[in-house]
Design a protein around this motif. Sequence first.
Motif, PDB file in Angstrom:
ATOM      1  N   GLY A  94       0.833  -1.208   0.000  1.00 16.75           N
ATOM      2  CA  GLY A  94       0.000   0.000   0.000  1.00 16.75           C
ATOM      3  C   GLY A  94       0.864   1.254   0.000  1.00 16.75           C
ATOM      4  N   ALA A  95       1.825   1.279   0.906  1.00 17.51           N
ATOM      5  CA  ALA A  95       2.682   2.457   1.021  1.00 17.51           C
ATOM      6  C   ALA A  95       3.467   2.681  -0.269  1.00 17.51           C
ATOM      7  CB  ALA A  95       3.630   2.300   2.208  1.00 17.51           C
ATOM      8  N   SER A  96       3.956   1.590  -0.877  1.00 18.10           N
ATOM      9  CA  SER A  96       4.768   1.791  -2.083  1.00 18.10           C
ATOM     10  C   SER A  96       3.876   2.222  -3.253  1.00 18.10           C
ATOM     11  CB  SER A  96       5.586   0.551  -2.414  1.00 18.10           C
ATOM     12  OG  SER A  96       4.833  -0.359  -3.158  1.00 18.10           O
ATOM     13  N   ARG A  97       2.638   1.783  -3.224  1.00 18.84           N
ATOM     14  CA  ARG A  97       1.740   2.229  -4.288  1.00 18.84           C
ATOM     15  C   ARG A  97       1.434   3.731  -4.164  1.00 18.84           C
ATOM     16  NH1 ARG A  97      -3.201  -1.729  -5.642  1.00 18.84           N
ATOM     17  NH2 ARG A  97      -1.522  -3.217  -5.934  1.00 18.84           N
ATOM     18  N   VAL A  98       1.267   4.180  -2.935  1.00 13.38           N
ATOM     19  CA  VAL A  98       1.034   5.610  -2.714  1.00 13.38           C
ATOM     20  C   VAL A  98       2.255   6.408  -3.185  1.00 13.38           C
ATOM     21  CG1 VAL A  98       0.787   7.388  -0.918  1.00 13.38           C
ATOM     22  CG2 VAL A  98      -0.629   5.316  -0.843  1.00 13.38           C
ATOM     23  N   ARG A  99       3.443   5.876  -2.858  1.00 16.33           N
ATOM     24  CA  ARG A  99       4.679   6.544  -3.282  1.00 16.33           C
ATOM     25  C   ARG A  99       4.736   6.639  -4.809  1.00 16.33           C
ATOM     26  NH1 ARG A  99       8.385   2.980  -1.326  1.00 16.33           N
ATOM     27  NH2 ARG A  99       7.578   3.191   0.778  1.00 16.33           N
ATOM     28  N   ASP A 100       4.428   5.526  -5.490  1.00  8.75           N
ATOM     29  CA  ASP A 100       4.429   5.516  -6.965  1.00  8.75           C
ATOM     30  C   ASP A 100       3.455   6.544  -7.533  1.00  8.75           C
ATOM     31  OD1 ASP A 100       6.195   3.460  -6.878  1.00  8.75           O
ATOM     32  OD2 ASP A 100       4.754   1.891  -7.455  1.00  8.75           O
ATOM     33  N   LEU A 101       2.273   6.592  -6.918  1.00  7.16           N
ATOM     34  CA  LEU A 101       1.238   7.514  -7.405  1.00  7.16           C
ATOM     35  C   LEU A 101       1.757   8.949  -7.381  1.00  7.16           C
ATOM     36  CD1 LEU A 101      -1.770   8.121  -8.169  1.00  7.16           C
ATOM     37  CD2 LEU A 101      -2.241   8.233  -5.728  1.00  7.16           C
ATOM     38  N   PHE A 102       2.365   9.340  -6.281  1.00  2.74           N
ATOM     39  CA  PHE A 102       2.848  10.712  -6.170  1.00  2.74           C
ATOM     40  C   PHE A 102       4.079  10.947  -7.048  1.00  2.74           C
ATOM     41  CE2 PHE A 102      -0.200  10.764  -2.822  1.00  2.74           C
ATOM     42  CZ  PHE A 102      -0.615  12.090  -2.769  1.00  2.74           C
ATOM     43  N   GLU A 103       4.865   9.909  -7.250  1.00  8.75           N
ATOM     44  CA  GLU A 103       6.003  10.012  -8.157  1.00  8.75           C
ATOM     45  C   GLU A 103       5.497  10.329  -9.558  1.00  8.75           C
ATOM     46  OE1 GLU A 103       9.392  10.834  -8.718  1.00  8.75           O
ATOM     47  OE2 GLU A 103       8.979  10.116  -6.674  1.00  8.75           O
ATOM     48  N   GLN A 104       4.497   9.567  -9.996  1.00  5.99           N
ATOM     49  CA  GLN A 104       3.896   9.820 -11.316  1.00  5.99           C
ATOM     50  C   GLN A 104       3.320  11.214 -11.396  1.00  5.99           C
ATOM     51  OE1 GLN A 104       1.170   7.215 -13.488  1.00  5.99           O
ATOM     52  NE2 GLN A 104       1.430   5.715 -11.866  1.00  5.99           N
ATOM     53  N   ALA A 105       2.633  11.611 -10.307  1.00  9.95           N
ATOM     54  CA  ALA A 105       1.961  12.917 -10.301  1.00  9.95           C
ATOM     55  C   ALA A 105       2.974  14.045 -10.474  1.00  9.95           C
ATOM     56  CB  ALA A 105       1.169  13.091  -9.010  1.00  9.95           C
ATOM     57  N   GLN A 107       5.759  13.924 -11.943  1.00 10.89           N
ATOM     58  CA  GLN A 107       6.246  13.953 -13.325  1.00 10.89           C
ATOM     59  C   GLN A 107       5.234  14.567 -14.281  1.00 10.89           C
ATOM     60  OE1 GLN A 107       7.393   9.922 -14.200  1.00 10.89           O
ATOM     61  NE2 GLN A 107       8.988   9.983 -12.616  1.00 10.89           N
ATOM     62  N   LYS A 108       3.960  14.340 -13.981  1.00 11.49           N
ATOM     63  CA  LYS A 108       2.928  14.803 -14.906  1.00 11.49           C
ATOM     64  C   LYS A 108       2.366  16.174 -14.559  1.00 11.49           C
ATOM     65  CE  LYS A 108       1.385  10.197 -16.232  1.00 11.49           C
ATOM     66  NZ  LYS A 108       2.315  10.135 -17.369  1.00 11.49           N
ATOM     67  N   ALA A 109       2.824  16.768 -13.484  1.00 11.83           N
ATOM     68  CA  ALA A 109       2.285  18.049 -13.036  1.00 11.83           C
ATOM     69  C   ALA A 109       2.374  19.099 -14.148  1.00 11.83           C
ATOM     70  CB  ALA A 109       3.065  18.537 -11.819  1.00 11.83           C
ATOM     71  N   PRO A 110       1.420  19.989 -14.251  1.00 18.95           N
ATOM     72  CA  PRO A 110       0.235  20.088 -13.412  1.00 18.95           C
ATOM     73  C   PRO A 110      -0.765  18.956 -13.677  1.00 18.95           C
ATOM     74  CG  PRO A 110       0.099  21.694 -15.204  1.00 18.95           C
ATOM     75  CD  PRO A 110       1.439  21.037 -15.304  1.00 18.95           C
ATOM     76  N   CYS A 111      -1.340  18.436 -12.611  1.00 18.84           N
ATOM     77  CA  CYS A 111      -2.301  17.350 -12.748  1.00 18.84           C
ATOM     78  C   CYS A 111      -3.193  17.244 -11.508  1.00 18.84           C
ATOM     79  CB  CYS A 111      -1.577  16.020 -12.980  1.00 18.84           C
ATOM     80  SG  CYS A 111      -0.633  15.461 -11.562  1.00 18.84           S
ATOM     81  N   ILE A 112      -4.216  16.427 -11.653  1.00 19.89           N
ATOM     82  CA  ILE A 112      -5.109  16.111 -10.541  1.00 19.89           C
ATOM     83  C   ILE A 112      -4.851  14.664 -10.118  1.00 19.89           C
ATOM     84  CG2 ILE A 112      -7.537  15.527  -9.989  1.00 19.89           C
ATOM     85  CD1 ILE A 112      -7.137  18.464  -9.849  1.00 19.89           C
ATOM     86  N   VAL A 113      -4.673  14.476  -8.822  1.00 24.82           N
ATOM     87  CA  VAL A 113      -4.654  13.129  -8.258  1.00 24.82           C
ATOM     88  C   VAL A 113      -5.991  12.942  -7.556  1.00 24.82           C
ATOM     89  CG1 VAL A 113      -3.646  11.670  -6.456  1.00 24.82           C
ATOM     90  CG2 VAL A 113      -2.160  13.010  -7.942  1.00 24.82           C
ATOM     91  N   PHE A 114      -6.678  11.853  -7.889  1.00 21.03           N
ATOM     92  CA  PHE A 114      -7.981  11.610  -7.268  1.00 21.03           C
ATOM     93  C   PHE A 114      -7.919  10.322  -6.455  1.00 21.03           C
ATOM     94  CE2 PHE A 114     -12.365   9.756  -7.554  1.00 21.03           C
ATOM     95  CZ  PHE A 114     -12.984  10.689  -6.737  1.00 21.03           C
ATOM     96  N   ILE A 115      -8.287  10.419  -5.177  1.00 20.34           N
ATOM     97  CA  ILE A 115      -8.331   9.229  -4.312  1.00 20.34           C
ATOM     98  C   ILE A 115      -9.785   8.984  -3.923  1.00 20.34           C
ATOM     99  CG2 ILE A 115      -7.470   8.132  -2.213  1.00 20.34           C
ATOM    100  CD1 ILE A 115      -5.163  10.162  -2.230  1.00 20.34           C
ATOM    101  N   ASP A 116     -10.383   7.987  -4.554  1.00 23.03           N
ATOM    102  CA  ASP A 116     -11.781   7.650  -4.250  1.00 23.03           C
ATOM    103  C   ASP A 116     -11.811   6.819  -2.960  1.00 23.03           C
ATOM    104  OD1 ASP A 116     -14.484   7.629  -4.623  1.00 23.03           O
ATOM    105  OD2 ASP A 116     -14.477   6.218  -6.305  1.00 23.03           O
ATOM    106  N   GLU A 117     -12.914   6.899  -2.234  1.00 21.19           N
ATOM    107  CA  GLU A 117     -13.094   6.117  -0.996  1.00 21.19           C
ATOM    108  C   GLU A 117     -11.886   6.248  -0.082  1.00 21.19           C
ATOM    109  OE1 GLU A 117     -14.832   2.131  -1.544  1.00 21.19           O
ATOM    110  OE2 GLU A 117     -14.841   2.596  -3.686  1.00 21.19           O
ATOM    111  N   ILE A 118     -11.499   7.453   0.187  1.00 22.09           N
ATOM    112  CA  ILE A 118     -10.296   7.663   1.011  1.00 22.09           C
ATOM    113  C   ILE A 118     -10.489   7.111   2.413  1.00 22.09           C
ATOM    114  CG2 ILE A 118     -10.889  10.004   1.785  1.00 22.09           C
ATOM    115  CD1 ILE A 118      -7.814  10.598   1.517  1.00 22.09           C
ATOM    116  N   ASP A 119     -11.745   6.959   2.842  1.00 22.26           N
ATOM    117  CA  ASP A 119     -12.004   6.415   4.188  1.00 22.26           C
ATOM    118  C   ASP A 119     -11.448   5.003   4.352  1.00 22.26           C
ATOM    119  OD1 ASP A 119     -14.872   5.024   3.267  1.00 22.26           O
ATOM    120  OD2 ASP A 119     -14.509   7.014   2.432  1.00 22.26           O
TER     121      ASP A 119
END
Length: 270
Positions: A94-105, A107-119
């Motif tokens: 889980g933690a490494s996936r979150v890290r990857d997501l932000f790494e991608q973000a 690189q692609k900035a400006p961008c939107i990161v969307f986290i559904d069902e954050i609860d």
Amino acid sequence: AKAQVYDKDAPKRVTFKDVAGLEEAKVEVMEIVDFLRKPEKYRDLGAKIPKGALLVGPPGTGKTLLAKAVAGEANVPFLSISGSDFVEMFVGVGASRVRDLFEQAKQKAPCIVFIDEIDAIGRARGKNAGFSGNDERENTLNQLLTEMDGFQTNSGVIVLAATNRVDILDKALMRAGRFDRQIDVGLPDVHERAEIFAVHMRNLKLDKEIDRDFLARQTPGFSGADIANVCNEAALIAARHDKKSIGRDDFMSAIDRIVGGLEKRNMPMT
Ligand code: ATP
């Protein structure tokens, strides 16, 4: 699964035209669109652009749609991930996936990161101790907090997260510099339901007599997703009867079917 990236040039870009009602929420996210379009305007004034906002409301009310529309209006990439993807995950994944997501973000900035069902990741820590997988969820949440703190304001990454359970979220998520804005996305009223019908009727072949206001009055308590369902179900019913266009009776049968589903959904579990 990796974070999904929607091509900003994809032909089916979502814009505010696709989102009916939600006027107040649209006004609030319009500002986020402006941050993404003209970051220098804010930078020159020395203003800090918010990093994140929470979209709060019941299921099917258009939170994901609105987040996509922000990306569409600003013409930036949309990266998304769902909190429910993180349940029952192996240690560290889980933690490494979150890290990857932000790494991608970044690189692609400006961008939107969307986290559904954050609860699903963001439930208050220290509860449900002993529940299997809990530690891993905490790791994932901690990584998310670290990432939110780690990227610079004005980096061009804006994180939108959706939940229908803001009450159970860890308060650390809402601290300044994280998800410090809350945007309410409620169930539509009768006028908004008529507008949602209009959006979902755009591509349907309808009888002339179809009255959206009438249908809106027949669907109290329906979400946008329920109305989208009614429209498609009505089209399927009409097709089943080999009709050339969709009539009021097809809509009424569709509404009956969806009401049946809603009643089941709301039945208390025993
Ligand atoms: P969940 O909490 O279940 O993820 P959500 O609030 O993110 O739900 P969406 O996934 O955005 O809801 O909505 C599902 C679908 O319902 C949308 O793709 C759209 O077709 C329709 N819909 C929902 N709200 C609206 C709206 N305000 N205007 C037009 N269509 C809507």
